[in-house]
Scaffold this motif. Structure first.
Motif, mmCIF file in Angstrom:
data_model
loop_
_atom_site.group_PDB
_atom_site.id
_atom_site.type_symbol
_atom_site.label_atom_id
_atom_site.label_comp_id
_atom_site.label_asym_id
_atom_site.label_seq_id
_atom_site.Cartn_x
_atom_site.Cartn_y
_atom_site.Cartn_z
ATOM 1 N N PHE A 67 -11.534 2.679 -83.418
ATOM 2 C CA PHE A 67 -10.901 1.572 -82.419
ATOM 3 C C PHE A 67 -12.106 0.720 -81.541
ATOM 4 O O PHE A 67 -12.787 1.655 -81.243
ATOM 5 N N PRO A 68 -11.961 -0.289 -81.939
ATOM 6 C CA PRO A 68 -13.143 -1.093 -81.137
ATOM 7 C C PRO A 68 -13.021 -0.996 -79.669
ATOM 8 O O PRO A 68 -13.806 -1.370 -79.078
ATOM 9 N N MET A 110 -18.049 -0.822 -84.471
ATOM 10 C CA MET A 110 -17.219 0.111 -85.484
ATOM 11 C C MET A 110 -17.951 -0.019 -86.884
ATOM 12 O O MET A 110 -18.092 -1.184 -87.443
ATOM 13 N N ALA A 111 -18.665 1.250 -87.169
ATOM 14 C CA ALA A 111 -19.413 1.244 -88.507
ATOM 15 C C ALA A 111 -18.469 1.265 -89.580
ATOM 16 O O ALA A 111 -17.054 1.006 -89.469
ATOM 17 N N GLY A 156 -17.969 9.100 -79.515
ATOM 18 C CA GLY A 156 -18.505 8.334 -80.456
ATOM 19 C C GLY A 156 -17.630 8.138 -81.751
ATOM 20 O O GLY A 156 -17.493 7.133 -82.357
ATOM 21 N N ALA A 157 -16.978 9.389 -81.965
ATOM 22 C CA ALA A 157 -15.782 9.365 -83.244
ATOM 23 C C ALA A 157 -14.635 8.311 -82.965
ATOM 24 O O ALA A 157 -14.513 7.576 -84.003
ATOM 25 N N MET A 190 -10.693 6.783 -71.372
ATOM 26 C CA MET A 190 -11.004 7.157 -72.773
ATOM 27 C C MET A 190 -11.416 8.651 -73.033
ATOM 28 O O MET A 190 -11.091 9.116 -74.223
ATOM 29 N N HIS A 191 -11.769 9.240 -71.972
ATOM 30 C CA HIS A 191 -12.605 10.461 -72.304
ATOM 31 C C HIS A 191 -11.241 11.428 -72.206
ATOM 32 O O HIS A 191 -11.418 12.310 -73.142
#
Lengths: 214, 214
Positions: free
Chosen positions: A53-54, A1-2, A47-48, A35-36
């Motif tokens: 969320f990790p 997570m950036a 990606g977003a 998740m998709h």
DNA sequence: ATTTAAAGAACGAACGTTCGCTTTATATGC
DNA sequence: GCATATAAAGCGAACGTTCGTTCTTTAAAT
């Protein structure tokens, strides 16, 4: 997570994601929803999503806690109300009418808690806490005379939480029309267990003999 | 699924597989437990398993129905017993003591039913049937005097099934020591809702007046 | 020799997650 | 006011893994 620069945006995104995830989880369950799917529902890319969320497990945890807090708020409002028995009946009606909305999630959370001891522990703790709060409210009601005095407050509190659990889970299955009957049954339950005998309880054996219900 | 020569072997294998699957599902849930795990638990290969079950979904369905039948048998035994209130209390003790055994499965089945409308329909039907049977038993008890007369049998039956549902799911979370308290609470519930007022119920306000049931 | 049972490697699909790239927004120098 | 630099935000193909299932092969039994 950036690193996230804007906390407000982060919070908004997280909410959007949680909201989308809840929709997906409601429809397909924690472990069947992908998740998709969640990304699609939230209108963002994978990606977003992973910026906010990790992991999927973390989303589930967030939602589980939110679900728990909702039930907690419910009990809280009961304890806060002046007339416990009336509050209870109202709450029950709310629960059964909000049919098929969050119940699948609750069932999933429950199933999850039964397998994860850590989650179960936390669950058990919260339940206990709620029961204690409810018991105190019931005891207060007894002192005021709005609750039958012969019941043990702890036992009564346990019964109420059990019954509400049953109600929540059953409501989703029986649908809207069955909900009315459930609410009515719950009212009977409350009257039998909590309402003072001399008030409006139908258990007036003697009255039947004299003139049942003029 | 290939042709099966020996029906007895087939049945035995199916049982072994179901048993193994239940162990896995209990531990990890329907959708987290893998077929490979089930194979390992059953001590057979994937190829062998698929001779006896066409799919994972089919195993789940089989187990779901079995779970349902178990609850049904429970209710059946209640209805069959002479004293309903005593039967109920005994059953409740059984349920809460058999802690963490089948409850995770029940929760999973429930969660599954909430998402699959077809399963939900079947569920709802069975529940209704059980409630009706229970209601008849309660009505019979009322005629015999072993059940409080002022309760509506249908409502009482609904309450009992709700309470048992709550019990089953809660028992797994609170563990063994909490089970005792649950059983005690359930006894109170039964006494308040089903036991005749003159018997052992603490709520004997009316008896002093007439004593309708000597 | 034929059929049934079992094995287990292999398959394609789908999963959660990552990574390199592009877009967008803001700040800076001129 | 415009060009440039910087970094946050977002994208989506791709990754390695694991999934449920199939297929080919072998062993045993009749």
């Amino acid at each position: 997570m950036a690193r996230l620069a804007d906390p407000a945006l982060a919070q908004r995104r997280r909410r959007e994601i949680v909201e989308a995830a809840m929709t997906c989880f409601r429809k397909r369950g924690f472990h069947q929803a992908s998740m998709h799917e969640i990304c699609a529902a939230a209108g963002i890319s994978a990606g977003a999503l992973y910026r906010y969320f990790p992991s999927k497990a973390d989303i589930i945890l967030t939602i589980a806690e939110e679900d728990q807090r909702a039930t907690e708020a419910l009990i809280e409002s009961i304890a806060a109300g002046a007339d416990i028995t009336e509050s209870l009946v109202n709450i029950a009606r709310d629960v059964v009418c909000r049919c098929g909305e969050n119940q699948p999630l609750t069932a999933d959370v429950l199933a999850e808690a039964m397998r994860d001891p850590a989650l179960a522990k936390r669950f058990a703790g919260r339940i206990l806490e709620m029961q204690e709060r409810l018991a105190r409210a019931i005891a207060a009601g007894q002192r005021r005379g709005s609750v039958e005095r012969s019941v043990d407050p702890d036992t009564a509190a346990r019964l109420v939480t059990l019954m509400i659990d049953g109600l929540v889970l059953r409501a989703a299955i029986v649908g809207a029309e069955g909900g009315e009957q459930l609410a009515a049954a719950f009212r009977t339950f409350v009257e039998r267990v909590l309402k003072p005998a001399q008030a409006t309880s139908p258990r007036r054996t003697a009255r039947l003999v004299v003139s049942p219900e003029s």
